[in-house]
Scaffold this motif. Structure first.
Motif, short mmCIF file in Angstrom:
data_model
loop_
_atom_site.label_atom_id
_atom_site.label_comp_id
_atom_site.label_asym_id
_atom_site.label_seq_id
_atom_site.Cartn_x
_atom_site.Cartn_y
_atom_site.Cartn_z
N ILE A 112 0.84 -1.20 0.00
CA ILE A 112 0.00 0.00 0.00
C ILE A 112 0.88 1.25 0.00
O ILE A 112 0.65 2.18 -0.77
N ARG A 113 1.90 1.27 0.84
CA ARG A 113 2.80 2.41 0.94
C ARG A 113 3.52 2.68 -0.39
O ARG A 113 3.74 3.83 -0.77
N LYS A 114 3.84 1.61 -1.12
CA LYS A 114 4.54 1.76 -2.40
C LYS A 114 3.60 2.06 -3.56
O LYS A 114 4.04 2.27 -4.68
N GLY A 115 2.28 2.05 -3.30
CA GLY A 115 1.32 2.39 -4.35
C GLY A 115 1.03 1.27 -5.33
O GLY A 115 0.59 1.52 -6.43
N ILE A 116 1.28 0.04 -4.92
CA ILE A 116 1.03 -1.11 -5.79
C ILE A 116 -0.39 -1.62 -5.61
O ILE A 116 -1.03 -2.04 -6.58
N VAL A 117 -0.89 -1.59 -4.39
CA VAL A 117 -2.25 -2.04 -4.11
C VAL A 117 -3.00 -1.00 -3.30
O VAL A 117 -2.41 -0.12 -2.67
N SER A 118 -4.32 -1.14 -3.30
CA SER A 118 -5.17 -0.28 -2.50
C SER A 118 -5.76 -1.13 -1.38
O SER A 118 -6.20 -2.25 -1.62
N GLY A 119 -5.75 -0.63 -0.19
CA GLY A 119 -6.31 -1.35 0.94
C GLY A 119 -7.58 -0.71 1.45
O GLY A 119 -7.90 -0.81 2.63
N GLU A 120 -8.31 -0.04 0.57
CA GLU A 120 -9.51 0.68 0.98
C GLU A 120 -10.64 -0.23 1.44
O GLU A 120 -11.42 0.13 2.31
N ASN A 121 -10.76 -1.42 0.85
CA ASN A 121 -11.84 -2.34 1.19
C ASN A 121 -11.32 -3.41 2.13
O ASN A 121 -10.29 -4.03 1.88
N TYR A 122 -12.05 -3.67 3.19
CA TYR A 122 -11.67 -4.67 4.17
C TYR A 122 -11.61 -6.06 3.53
O TYR A 122 -12.54 -6.49 2.86
N GLY A 123 -10.49 -6.75 3.69
CA GLY A 123 -10.34 -8.10 3.19
C GLY A 123 -10.02 -8.22 1.71
O GLY A 123 -9.88 -9.32 1.19
N ILE A 124 -9.87 -7.09 1.03
CA ILE A 124 -9.61 -7.11 -0.40
C ILE A 124 -8.48 -6.14 -0.71
O ILE A 124 -8.43 -5.03 -0.19
N MET A 125 -7.57 -6.58 -1.57
CA MET A 125 -6.53 -5.68 -2.05
C MET A 125 -6.72 -5.54 -3.55
O MET A 125 -6.75 -6.53 -4.27
N ASP A 126 -6.85 -4.32 -4.02
CA ASP A 126 -6.98 -4.06 -5.45
C ASP A 126 -5.65 -3.55 -5.97
O ASP A 126 -5.02 -2.68 -5.36
N PHE A 127 -5.22 -4.10 -7.11
CA PHE A 127 -4.00 -3.62 -7.74
C PHE A 127 -4.28 -2.25 -8.34
O PHE A 127 -5.27 -2.06 -9.04
N ILE A 128 -3.42 -1.27 -8.07
CA ILE A 128 -3.61 0.06 -8.65
C ILE A 128 -2.46 0.43 -9.59
O ILE A 128 -2.57 1.37 -10.34
N LEU A 129 -1.38 -0.33 -9.54
CA LEU A 129 -0.27 -0.11 -10.46
C LEU A 129 -0.72 -0.59 -11.85
O LEU A 129 -1.15 -1.73 -11.99
N PRO A 130 -0.65 0.26 -12.87
CA PRO A 130 -1.15 -0.12 -14.19
C PRO A 130 -0.52 -1.43 -14.71
O PRO A 130 0.68 -1.62 -14.64
N LEU A 131 -1.38 -2.31 -15.19
CA LEU A 131 -1.00 -3.59 -15.80
C LEU A 131 -0.38 -4.60 -14.84
O LEU A 131 -0.03 -5.70 -15.24
N PHE A 132 -0.25 -4.26 -13.55
CA PHE A 132 0.38 -5.18 -12.62
C PHE A 132 -0.48 -6.41 -12.38
O PHE A 132 0.04 -7.52 -12.22
N GLU A 133 -1.80 -6.23 -12.35
CA GLU A 133 -2.68 -7.39 -12.16
C GLU A 133 -2.48 -8.39 -13.30
O GLU A 133 -2.40 -9.60 -13.06
N MET A 134 -2.37 -7.91 -14.53
CA MET A 134 -2.14 -8.80 -15.67
C MET A 134 -0.81 -9.54 -15.52
O MET A 134 -0.72 -10.72 -15.79
#
Length: 58
Positions: A14-36
């Motif tokens: 989260i600190r490095k800006g790779i994932v978002s921890g806004e939702n409890y129990g879920i991490m969303d990738f926010i770094l472009p194309l990283f999920e792929m």
């Protein structure tokens, strides 16, 4: 892995800006194309059935 063991890694991502921890129990990738990238390189192909990334197809 227990939740308390995973928490330092989660906070670091989260600190490095790779994932978002806004939702409890879920991490969303926010770094472009990283999920792929993760889905292509670090998952079993049978687990990828729900994701369609034609540009990264085998």
């Amino acid at each position: 892995m227990e939740t308390n063991q995973f928490n330092p890694y989660r906070k670091r991502l989260i600190r490095k800006g790779i994932v978002s921890g806004e939702n409890y129990g879920i991490m969303d990738f926010i770094l472009p194309l990283f999920e792929m990238f993760v889905m292509k390189n670090y998952t079993d192909p049978s687990d990828r059935a729900q994701y369609i990334f034609p540009e990264f197809s085998d």
